[in-house]
Design a protein around this motif. Structure first.
Motif, PDB file in Angstrom:
ATOM      1  N   SER A1624       0.908  -1.107  -0.102  1.00 43.66           N
ATOM      2  CA  SER A1624       0.057   0.121  -0.061  1.00 43.66           C
ATOM      3  C   SER A1624       0.991   1.131   0.202  1.00 43.66           C
ATOM      4  CB  SER A1624      -0.977   0.029   1.338  1.00 43.66           C
ATOM      5  OG  SER A1624      -0.106  -0.187   2.311  1.00 43.66           O
ATOM      6  N   CYS A1625       0.348   2.252  -0.623  1.00 48.03           N
ATOM      7  CA  CYS A1625       1.205   3.449  -0.602  1.00 48.03           C
ATOM      8  C   CYS A1625       1.621   3.747   0.762  1.00 48.03           C
ATOM      9  CB  CYS A1625       0.071   4.491  -1.147  1.00 48.03           C
ATOM     10  SG  CYS A1625       0.691   6.223  -1.137  1.00 48.03           S
ATOM     11  N   PRO A1626       2.943   4.116   1.019  1.00 43.63           N
ATOM     12  CA  PRO A1626       3.528   4.402   2.127  1.00 43.63           C
ATOM     13  C   PRO A1626       3.168   5.893   2.562  1.00 43.63           C
ATOM     14  CG  PRO A1626       5.018   4.656   0.469  1.00 43.63           C
ATOM     15  CD  PRO A1626       3.878   4.273  -0.368  1.00 43.63           C
ATOM     16  N   LYS A1627       2.366   6.685   1.781  1.00 43.21           N
ATOM     17  CA  LYS A1627       2.095   8.174   2.330  1.00 43.21           C
ATOM     18  C   LYS A1627       0.686   8.139   2.560  1.00 43.21           C
ATOM     19  CE  LYS A1627       5.944  10.605   0.476  1.00 43.21           C
ATOM     20  NZ  LYS A1627       6.235  11.513  -0.443  1.00 43.21           N
ATOM     21  N   SER A1628      -0.138   7.554   1.693  1.00 45.71           N
ATOM     22  CA  SER A1628      -1.665   7.922   2.323  1.00 45.71           C
ATOM     23  C   SER A1628      -2.164   6.767   2.970  1.00 45.71           C
ATOM     24  CB  SER A1628      -2.586   8.238   0.785  1.00 45.71           C
ATOM     25  OG  SER A1628      -2.054   7.243   0.052  1.00 45.71           O
ATOM     26  N   GLY A1629      -1.634   6.272   4.032  1.00 44.05           N
ATOM     27  CA  GLY A1629      -2.402   5.487   5.111  1.00 44.05           C
ATOM     28  C   GLY A1629      -2.961   4.169   4.467  1.00 44.05           C
ATOM     29  N   LEU A1646       7.617   0.668  -4.817  1.00 43.50           N
ATOM     30  CA  LEU A1646       7.374   2.364  -4.965  1.00 43.50           C
ATOM     31  C   LEU A1646       5.841   2.339  -5.332  1.00 43.50           C
ATOM     32  CD1 LEU A1646      10.492   3.150  -6.659  1.00 43.50           C
ATOM     33  CD2 LEU A1646       9.995   3.719  -4.198  1.00 43.50           C
ATOM     34  N   CYS A1647       5.170   3.644  -4.997  1.00 40.47           N
ATOM     35  CA  CYS A1647       3.989   3.813  -5.511  1.00 40.47           C
ATOM     36  C   CYS A1647       4.056   4.999  -6.537  1.00 40.47           C
ATOM     37  CB  CYS A1647       3.218   4.496  -4.265  1.00 40.47           C
ATOM     38  SG  CYS A1647       1.421   5.295  -4.534  1.00 40.47           S
ATOM     39  N   SER A1648       4.386   4.289  -7.704  1.00 43.68           N
ATOM     40  CA  SER A1648       4.584   5.295  -9.078  1.00 43.68           C
ATOM     41  C   SER A1648       3.385   6.027  -9.425  1.00 43.68           C
ATOM     42  CB  SER A1648       5.366   4.200  -9.686  1.00 43.68           C
ATOM     43  OG  SER A1648       5.689   4.991 -11.193  1.00 43.68           O
ATOM     44  N   GLN A1649       3.771   6.900 -10.359  1.00 46.14           N
ATOM     45  CA  GLN A1649       2.746   7.723 -11.227  1.00 46.14           C
ATOM     46  C   GLN A1649       1.489   8.003 -10.501  1.00 46.14           C
ATOM     47  OE1 GLN A1649       1.535   4.823 -14.271  1.00 46.14           O
ATOM     48  NE2 GLN A1649       1.161   6.512 -15.848  1.00 46.14           N
ATOM     49  N   SER A1650       1.587   8.393  -9.366  1.00 48.09           N
ATOM     50  CA  SER A1650       0.498   9.031  -8.411  1.00 48.09           C
ATOM     51  C   SER A1650       0.989  10.116  -7.685  1.00 48.09           C
ATOM     52  CB  SER A1650       0.222   7.812  -7.523  1.00 48.09           C
ATOM     53  OG  SER A1650      -0.805   8.288  -6.550  1.00 48.09           O
ATOM     54  N   TYR A1651      -0.393  11.216  -7.300  1.00 50.38           N
ATOM     55  CA  TYR A1651       0.143  12.405  -6.698  1.00 50.38           C
ATOM     56  C   TYR A1651       0.625  12.057  -5.206  1.00 50.38           C
ATOM     57  CZ  TYR A1651      -1.700  15.791  -9.972  1.00 50.38           C
ATOM     58  OH  TYR A1651      -1.756  16.844 -10.848  1.00 50.38           O
ATOM     59  N   CYS A1652       0.034  11.108  -4.853  1.00 47.59           N
ATOM     60  CA  CYS A1652       0.263  11.020  -3.199  1.00 47.59           C
ATOM     61  C   CYS A1652       1.647  10.767  -2.966  1.00 47.59           C
ATOM     62  CB  CYS A1652      -0.398   9.809  -2.717  1.00 47.59           C
ATOM     63  SG  CYS A1652      -0.310   8.378  -3.769  1.00 47.59           S
ATOM     64  N   CYS A1653       2.439  10.131  -3.911  1.00 53.10           N
ATOM     65  CA  CYS A1653       3.802   9.949  -3.347  1.00 53.10           C
ATOM     66  C   CYS A1653       5.097  10.829  -4.596  1.00 53.10           C
ATOM     67  CB  CYS A1653       4.289   8.509  -3.828  1.00 53.10           C
ATOM     68  SG  CYS A1653       3.512   7.302  -2.484  1.00 53.10           S
ATOM     69  N   GLN A1654       4.145  11.967  -5.105  1.00 52.72           N
ATOM     70  CA  GLN A1654       5.103  13.002  -5.710  1.00 52.72           C
ATOM     71  C   GLN A1654       6.043  13.642  -4.452  1.00 52.72           C
ATOM     72  OE1 GLN A1654       3.695  15.741  -8.316  1.00 52.72           O
ATOM     73  NE2 GLN A1654       3.062  14.049  -9.768  1.00 52.72           N
TER      74      GLN A1654
HETATM   75 ZN   LIG Z   1       1.288   7.006  -3.026  1.00 51.19          ZN
END
Ligand SMILES: [Zn+2]
Ligand SMILES: [Zn+2]
Ligand SMILES: [Zn+2]
Ligand SMILES: [Zn+2]
Ligand SMILES: [Zn+2]
Ligand SMILES: [Zn+2]
Ligand SMILES: [Zn+2]
Length: 1761
Positions: A1624-1629, A1646-1654
């Motif tokens: 799961s995305c490390p930044k959006s819980g 990695l959580c690529s191609q996504s706003y959350c992990c920019q």
């Molecule tokens: Zn993410």
């Protein structure tokens, strides 16, 4: 304020936690009105727990809710502490045999192609692995979320419905029993109560529409706080929402991104909290800001209590879902509660309420209740049925709601249809009891209201909104498909009735399509606007499978088939009513036949491609034949009502349209028409379009006089005049007619002949010809493979798929093709078996024109190779079924003979352009078909049958008066000798031969006439002559080819620029060839004259080699030049990059480049500078000119259009002009630099101790001078000179001597250029040629590049020398020579300073304190820097000591330091395998040394008593260093490598030592130099860092360092998918990542191609992958995009490309995008290849090539990945 609020909340929390769940439950148990009691409880507590502030606090809320709200409910339900109650329930429960696992987004799912009832039946990974389907042909996909595992559903699987886990016990039966019997009665009652109350509460609150009031609950307390709630829609983009929010609620961009992400995920999010006005204000700003172009964003101001209750409502639904998981009994009770009819009668159950409110709910709420439905209603077999009925009854409403809703279907309740309709028993029940088929079709029709005056669908001027709706309405077709997908095995009368009712509705639908989108030929002007055509085709395409399935259903029941046929015919007649109205009938006559028809011209009147009703009838007609209904019940069929001319009319028009388009008559109608014709024939549509039109013509011909048919056909093709008028052709030669018209007519004639070929020849569908389904598919495959060998996926694409996505290919492919495995690139291919070539039909109806000509070419070539004649006669065909049998007569009909005769006559007369070869070819093919037909008739002749097919007789007969034309046979004989028909000769000969054979067959009883044998002999001899002639021609061609080849290789040798492609190939060959013969190398060393003498690379005993003249050629001006000190510079294109390939520490924080001192390389090699080259040589000035031109061009281009290139000119990048390899600088070519400064070799050189002493003195002197210099600048003090006096200048040392630079200006310039480039790239700083760090970077790059190459050679187990591709060899030579020469262009004192600091790390002096300890220095880097900086001091030494002596001493010194380093860090475990007995000299010595070390370190070193282990370790640890050193000195001094090092053999260590002037026993060095070394070792060991290490307080690198590899990948790709679905995305819980991407270097997901992990990198937003490359790969990255199964290469922010993944299916193909879903397995060779690219630092180069080859890659926004 915030603090107050926080304190208040905490106080409330404390008081809340004091409540007791048990007490509340007891109160409830005693209550009279439980609902009132519970509601009061909720009204009071819910607002106290939820929504206390602007942001949700999920953990706190969950904790409190569990304690005060859910706790009591659980107590109440269990009647005891739930901690005991629930486990009891679980134990008593008889677990279900259904798995029912609900899929997460991206989770792998499996379907068995052998056993699944339809492709929607899937298993979760766990069930799959435990099932029998593992061994079957399975398909793997990633779930889009929603849907569940079908394990245990007996209706979903033909075989093996249970996995091991869900298997039935032997005693059990699948029979249903009431699960309630396992529950105590009082529990049933309590469950019923509490479920009813809570479920109702949740439904009421979620469907509540008033903002200021609550259902049955009092609005609580004082605080009138509100939320401004923002809802998700699918209209506005992320960017729009973020921008608007920043404006409206005044938040930062980051907060806005957070809001937007939550809105997108959950469907709503409060963006403001406060009083009503405050929230309302934000609302109006948002609405105002988003209403300009589209409908505004949905925002609502909601009372906080309402929001609180809604939050809890959702929580309750989740809770219910988990509680029923304990017991099937509880599940059943919940189902009962949910489906119980409410007070308002129909449609008023809680389930109904939720469903009907679905489109108004936000995403998050929908997800929660859909999940609940799936885990309750769909898991209970009894209630699944009841729910299905509710669903079907609400179907129309739900679909209408879905049309209005803008959310994707996966978020809609309508999507549950897949779970219900695909269950065969439910589907059957819904059809019969709820008339589902009709409902779906009618609903569908209702939503497509746009009709023209004839009531047909009209998509012409429909708006974007309608287009949007149209897309949504298509999902209904999918539902229809689900309903039909499993076919009934038994028919009841009701099923028949309801199916036929549905069929009626379906016909109504098709009727609206019959003739839609009519077109008229545009004459004069080109059309102004392309008409809309896609919608109609989309509809057709989506319906194709449904139409086929309808026919499949009809085929299963005779009664249904007969009824359906009648209905279809009736509808077709309705469609055609009035089709002859208003037209005067005309009469056509030819060859004594005449027929009446209407006047109609495709080229002048309206015509439509859409004829689904006709085509359905054609399909049913074939079924009549296939099922034999036509023969069994002819009296029940309306065959007499059929009017063949009416049946054929529209299909014929459509085919004529295609012919006319092909003839160029419809050019002005634009591309839309071309596209339509394309799809009409395309594999996606043709089955229910083109194919059925041919069938309809076959049907028509079989029922009418073929002469009549042909005349009508001629008339529709607008060719009637030509063939009915005698001598029509002759007119062309005399009159000067319009060439275009003639050309057009020629094409039309060709097309018409082709159509006749198809009508007669296409009989491979069961029902038309006497074949079965496998014959049909085999024939398709044979023809595809006749074009060329194909990969599995290509074949699949070329074949039509059925509703189960099967082509049926696998069952027959083995019979017709052989499989060839793929190599390291490419894919596995199927090749046609040679014996199948005889089935090839040049006029196969599914060939496109291009395919046809390719196939023709391929087949002729094949025949030539097999030394056969090149005729491609028609293959023998299967007989027609009786219903179509009469159709063959078309071949021998009078009109046909007339057409053929006419064309042959034209060919004989050969009068210019009123005739074409294709025409003749087709006539010959038709003749061939007719002969084949006759032959087969004769061969299958039985006693009672009379042969009615007498083609041979008819073509032997000459024409009648008045024409008196010769017979067809006679004309063929004439043509056989016509010089202009060379290509057709073989075919004509074949026809004549077959004709004779038939004649023989006919006269088989009578003796064969003599004349004929003579004929054959003559024929044979002429054939021989022909053969000889052909052979001669072939020989000439071969010679010509050889000459061309010779010319080409000549060009190759001269590096001709124009043949880049050719050249690149050679490069690759060179690269892959491991021979490594250095013939082509530009630096040729004279082979050692004294071959048996010892070769020594350095020191005073260095082997003398005379350097040969090097003459090289510039690839730009093709001039040759010698590499000399004083000539113009020659350069190699080179690419410098930072590298972490050798890194042992990827987490190191990159230091500030401006302050970073790179003098010492840390042994973790965390970041180095690598230099590579393609090996292409240019003049420095030619390169300058080229680069300036590139730069200028780029500037112009950027001004004109903002396009990127694959290279960044501003950063000095360019492509090698010859091979287009990405480069960013050039390396100058130099003669060996050491010779220039090395004076005569003296005997009696100083030993190490003396040398160290002298050099130390020299350094000291330099420092003093420096100090004096500084001092003299600041103040005049004479004291310094005193110091100078004190200092005894070492003998012969002249510190003021400035050596003269030996190089030409042009070479000096290039030394600076390359040095500066290395500095710029290596440190990531702005270029500054004055910076003292420039030379350090040059030495570092030399050392690092050598280390990298040494690793590659070691990993590949190749010998050190002689196996490098010459481009690398050249690169290393130039790089080393350059690094050695660079000091001549840097500041002498700076280089001297570097040298003294470097030396001080080993030989301490007073001046340089605070240097890294020997554990923290990479010794090879140190060696290279020392050796290459030493000349700066040595050049001032005139004492006669040779430079070579210095090299040797430096090398020995560093080697000893490295030895100590290895011994200190050695982590040997003594494993008891002591070899004490046979201690060698080396072992004893190393043990002594080790003991000395122990002494020096104060016994902190681990005790080791085995010399054997120590020596072994030391040898292994020092090998890489020695190998690197050997390479280094080899390239520096040019001494050839001894032959022993050019092969893999034993004693490599000894050979290396010998080459490097080292004793085999390294410890001898210490003994020989003990006077200096003992002191040095003591000092090294006393360093505080060394102490800390020995005390275990810090870490140090130990040796030998292992080579870095890419991570290990699992063999089965689904393991990776599974891993990614758990990520799961490390930044959006805990959110699922949309594009999980695996770093192949370090294994991070990695959580690529996504706003959350920019993140921000150098002032720009970059995606997770790009950000990761900067830490993990210093800008270069290799990733695996797991969902796409695609390798991603990234370099910097702007460069990237996709690369084929190392996973292959069983057919040797990759599956990028995971579209096919075949099981994938790791191909280790391909993975190794990727790894090699990485180790060779070729990733950037690979990207460059990919981007040059495919410009679209340049435009991709790589940095956001
Ligand atoms: Zn993410
Ligand atoms: Zn499962
Ligand atoms: Zn299972
Ligand atoms: Zn199976
Ligand atoms: Zn040149
Ligand atoms: Zn090149
Ligand atoms: Zn990584």
């Amino acid at each position: 304020m915030a603090a107050d609020l926080e304190a208040e909340v905490q106080a409330i929390d404390r008081s809340l936690m004091e409540c007791s769940a048990e007490e509340i439950a007891v109160k409830w148990l005693q209550a009279n009105d439980l609902q009132k009691e519970v509601y009061q409880h909720l009204a009071y507590y819910v607002p106290k727990i939820y929504c206390r502030g602007p942001n949700p606090a999920p953990q706190r809320e969950d904790m409190l809710a569990q304690h005060i709200l859910l706790g009591p409910m659980e107590w109440y339900l269990c009647g005891e502490d739930p901690a005991f109650g629930f486990p009891k329930l679980e134990q008593a429960n008889k677990p279900s045999h259904l798995c029912g696992r609900v899929f997460k987004v991206g989770e792998p799912t499996y379907s068995c192609r052998d056993c699944a009832v339809d492709p929607t039946c899937v298993l979760c990974m766990e069930c799959f692995l435990g099932s029998i389907h593992r061994e079957h042909r399975y398909r793997m996909t990633t779930s889009g979320g929603g849907g569940f595992c079908d394990c245990g559903d007996t209706e979903a699987w033909k075989e093996g419905p249970y996995c091991q886990k869900h298997e039935l016990n032997t005693s059990e039966t699948a029979e249903e029993e009431d699960p309630l019997v396992h529950l105590p009665e009082d529990m049933v009652a309590r469950a019923y109560n509490i479920f009813a109350i809570t479920f109702k509460y949740a439904v009421d609150i979620l469907t509540w529409e008033k903002e200021n009031e609550l259902p049955g609950l009092e609005m609580s307390e004082k605080s009138d706080t509100y939320y401004c709630m923002l809802f998700n829609d699918e209209v506005h983009t992320y960017e729009q929402v973020i921008y608007t929010l920043q404006k409206a609620v005044n938040c930062t961009q980051k907060e806005a991104i957070g809001f937007a992400t939550t809105v997108d995920r959950d469907g709503r999010r409060s963006v403001r909290y406060g009083d009503f006005q405050y929230c309302d204000q934000a609302k109006s700003v948002i609405v105002r800001n988003t209403s300009r172009q589209t409908k505004p964003l949905k925002v609502q101001v909601m009372h906080s209590s309402l929001v609180a209750h809604q939050s809890f409502g959702l929580k309750l639904l989740t809770w219910l879902g988990s509680v029923i998981g304990y017991s099937d009994g509880l599940r059943r009770i919940l189902c009962q509660v949910g489906l119980q009819e409410g007070p308002d009668g129909d449609n008023s159950s809680l389930v109904d309420n939720l469903m009907l409110y679905d489109s108004k709910l936000w995403k998050g709420a929908r997800n929660v209740y859909h999940q609940l439905f799936m885990s309750s209603l769909l898991m209970d077999l009894k209630y699944k049925k009841l729910f299905a009925i509710r669903f079907a009854r609400n179907y129309e409403r739900l679909q209408s709601d879905f049309m209005k809703d803008d959310h994707d279907r996966e978020f809609s309740i309508a999507d549950l249809s897949i779970q219900i309709f695909t269950v065969p028993s439910l589907a059957r029940m819904l059809i019969t009891e709820e008339n589902l088929m009709t409902t779906i079709i009618k609903t569908f029709m209702d939503h497509l209201r746009h009709r023209d005056i004839q009531g047909r669908f009209q998509f012409e001027r429909y708006t974007a909104l309608q287009a949007f709706k149209f897309r949504r309405v298509q999902s209904l077709i999918l539902d229809l498909k689900y309903v039909l997908i499993s076919k009934p095995t038994e028919w009841s009368d009701t099923l028949r009735e309801k199916f036929l009712e549905g069929f009626d509705a379906f016909l109504e639908l098709l009727k609206c399509m019959q003739g839609m989108d009519p077109i008229t030929r545009q004459v004069g002007q080109h059309i102004e606007m392309e008409p809309e055509w896609e919608a109609a085709f989309t509809l057709q395409m989506k319906l194709t499978l449904v139409i086929s399935m309808m026919q499949d259903w009809c085929a299963l029941d005779e009664k249904v088939l007969i009824e359906a046929y009648k209905k279809c015919l009736t509808v077709l007649m309705q469609c055609h009513s009035g089709f002859t109205d208003g037209e005067q009938p005309i009469v056509l006559s030819m060859c004594g036949h005449s027929v009446e028809t209407i006047r109609y011209c495709v080229s002048q009147e309206k015509v439509s491609i859409h004829l689904p009703v006709s085509r359905l009838l054609a399909g049913l007609h074939v079924l009549l034949s296939k099922t034999e209904v036509a023969y069994k019940f002819p009296e029940l069929l309306p065959l007499s009502e059929l009017s063949p001319p009416m049946l054929i009319e529209h299909p014929l028009r459509c085919l004529v349209l295609c012919a006319q388009v092909h003839a160029g008559m419809w050019r002005r109608n634009g591309f839309s028409l071309v596209n339509q014709i394309y799809y009409y024939h395309n594999v996606k549509c043709r089955r229910e379009m083109f194919d059925k039109d041919i069938v309809m013509l076959q049907t028509g011909v079989s029922m009418m006089d073929p002469n009549h048919f042909l005349m009508i056909m001629l008339s529709r093709f607008e060719l009637y005049q030509i063939f009915s008028t005698p001598d029509y052709g002759k007119r062309f030669s005399t009159e000067n007619t319009n060439k275009d018209v003639v050309q057009q007519n020629n094409t039309l004639i060709e097309e018409m002949l082709y159509l006749i070929i198809m009508i007669v020849g296409e009989r491979f569908s069961p029902g038309i010809g006497q074949v079965n389904a496998t014959d049909e598919i085999k024939r398709e495959i044979i023809h595809q493979l006749s074009i060329r060998p194909m990969a599995h996926s290509e074949l699949v694409k070329a074949l039509p798929e059925d509703e189960n996505r099967e082509t049926g290919m696998e069952s027959v492919i083995e019979e017709v093709a052989c499989f060839k495995k793929p190599g390291l690139t490419g894919r596995g291919l199927y090749e046609l078996k040679p014996e199948c070539a005889k089935n090839f039909n040049l006029y196969f109806y599914h060939f496109s024109r291009a395919e046809q000509s390719k196939a023709e070419e391929a087949q002729r070539k094949l025949r030539r190779q097999n030394r056969e004649d090149t005729a491609l006669p028609p293959p023998a065909l299967p007989p027609f079924c009786p219903l179509f049998a009469s159709l063959v007569n078309i071949l021998q009909s009078d009109v046909m003979l007339c057409i053929m005769g006419t064309i042959l006559q034209w060919a004989v007369e050969h009068n210019g352009y009123a005739w074409s070869e294709s025409m003749l070819q087709r006539v010959l093919h038709l003749l061939g078909m007719a002969l084949q037909e006759e032959k087969q008739h004769l061969e299958n002749l039985s006693e009672e049958n009379v042969v009615t097919f007498t083609f041979t007789q008819k073509i032997s007969r000459p024409g009648e008066a008045p024409n008196n034309s010769p017979s067809i046979l006679a004309m063929l004989e004439t043509l056989q000798n016509a010089p202009h028909l060379e290509v057709h000769k073989d075919m004509i000969r074949w026809i004549l031969k077959t004709f004779n054979a038939i004649k023989k067959l006919r006269e088989s009883s009578s003796p064969s006439p003599v004349a004929e044998t003579e004929g054959t002999i003559m024929e044979e001899s002429s054939r021989d002559k022909d053969k000889a002639e052909r052979k001669r021609k072939a020989e000439i061609a071969r010679l010509r080819r050889e000459k061309i080849m010779a010319q080409m290789s000549e060009m190759q040798r001269h590096f001709i620029n124009e043949n880049k492609e050719l050249f690149q190939q050679t490069l690759e060959e060179l690269d892959t060839s491991t021979s490594g013969v250095n013939e082509n190398s530009i630096f040729e060393y004279s082979s050692p004259v004294i071959s048996d003498a010892k070769l020594t690379a350095l020191g005073p005993e260095q082997t003398r080699v005379s350097e040969q003249r090097q003459v090289v050629m510039c690839i730009l001006c093709q001039e040759e030049q010698e590499v000399k000190v004083n000539s113009r510079a020659m350069v190699l294109a080179a690419f410098i990059q930072r590298s972490t390939v050798l890194s042992k520490n990827r987490n190191k924080i990159t230091p500030d480049p401006e302050k970073y001192d790179p003098l010492f390389m840390h042994p973790d090699l965390s970041c180095g500078t690598h230099t590579g080259s393609c090996g292409h040589i240019m003049h420095a000035h030619c390169w300058q000119r080229y680069f300036d031109a590139v730069q200028a061009k780029e500037q112009r281009r950027q001004q004109r259009l903002r396009v990127h290139t694959s290279y960044d000119v501003e950063n000095g990048e360019f492509l090698c002009p010859l091979c287009e390899c990405l480069s960013n600088t050039v390396i100058p070519l130099l003669p060996p630099p050491r010779g220039l400064f090395n004076r005569l070799d003296f005997s009696g050189q100083p030993n190490l101790a003396q040398w160290v002493k002298t050099v130390s003195q020299q350094i000291k002197a330099l420092y003093l001078l420096q100090d004096e210099d500084c001092a003299s600048k600041s103040e005049e003090i004479s004291g310094n000179s005193e110091k100078m006096d004190q200092l005894q200048l070492p003998e012969g040392f002249r510190p003021n001597f400035k050596p003269k630079n030996p190089y030409s200006e042009s070479i000096k310039e290039m030394l600076t250029t390359f040095g500066t480039a290395t500095y710029k790239v290596g440190l990531k700083v702005h270029p500054n040629e004055e910076d003292p760090r420039v030379p350090i970077m040059c030495w570092g790059s030399c050392a690092y590049t050598i280390q990298a190459i040494e690793r590659i050679l070691a990993d590949e187990d190749k010998p050190l020398f002689g196996h490098l591709p010459c481009r690398q060899d050249d690169c290393l030579t130039s790089l080393t020579r350059f690094a050695a020469a660079h000091w001549t262009v840097s500041s002498l004192s700076a280089v001297q300073g570097h040298f003294s600091t470097l030396l001080a790390s080993l030989v301490p002096n007073e001046k340089n304190g605070n240097l890294p300890c020997i554990l923290d220095i990479d010794m090879f880097h140190l060696l290279v820097s020392l050796v290459l900086s030493f000349p700066a001091i040595h050049c001032q030494d005139f004492s006669g000591v040779s430079l070579g002596a210095g090299d040797l001493h430096l090398f020995h010194l560093v080697t000893m330091a490295h030895t100590i380093q290895i011994l200190l860090t050695s982590s040997t475990e003594e494993n008891g395998m002591d070899q004490e007995n046979a201690n060698t000299e080396e072992e004893v010595a190393v043990l002594t040394l080790y003991k000395f070390l122990c002494q020096c370190t104060g016994s902190a070193l681990k005790e080791i008593s085995s010399g054997w282990h120590l020596w072994r370790n030391l040898k292994a640890g020092i090998m890489p260093f020695l190998r690197c050193s050997a390479l280094f000195f080899h390239y520096l001094n040019g001494v050839p490598a001894p032959s022993e090092l050019q092969v893999n053999g034993t004693n490599q260590f000894e050979h290396l030592c010998s080459y490097l002037s080292l004793p085999n026993n390294l410890t001898c060095l210490f003994q020989e130099n003990s006077e200096v070394m003992n002191t040095l070792i003591e000092r090294w060991c006393s360093n505080k860092e060394v102490k800390r290490y020995l005390e275990g307080k810090r870490h140090a690198i130990s040796y030998a360092r292992e080579s870095n590899k890419l991570i290990d990948l699992p063999d089965d790709y689904s393991c990776l998918i599974n891993q990614a679905s758990n990520f799961s995305c490390p930044k959006s819980g805990g959110d699922k990542s949309r594009a999980p991407t695996l770093c192949l270097v370090c294994g991070t997901m990695l959580c690529s191609q996504s706003y959350c992990c920019q993140t921000e990198l150098e002032g720009e937003d970059v995606g997770a992958c790009t950000a990761h490359t900067y830490t993990c790969g210093s800008g270069v990255g290799i990733f695996l995009r797991v969902r796409e199964c695609q390798v991603l290469f990234l370099a910097g922010k702007t460069k990237g490309c996709f690369y084929p993944p190392p996973y292959l299916d069983d057919y040797g193909e990759t599956d990028q995008g995971l579209r096919r879903g075949n099981p994938l397995h790791l191909c280790r060779e391909r993975f190794k290849k990727i790894q090699k690219l990485w180790q060779q630092h070729s990733i950037t180069e690979e990207i460059g090539h990919a981007q040059e080859a495919n410009q679209t890659l340049v435009g991709i926004d790589w940095q956001h990945l």
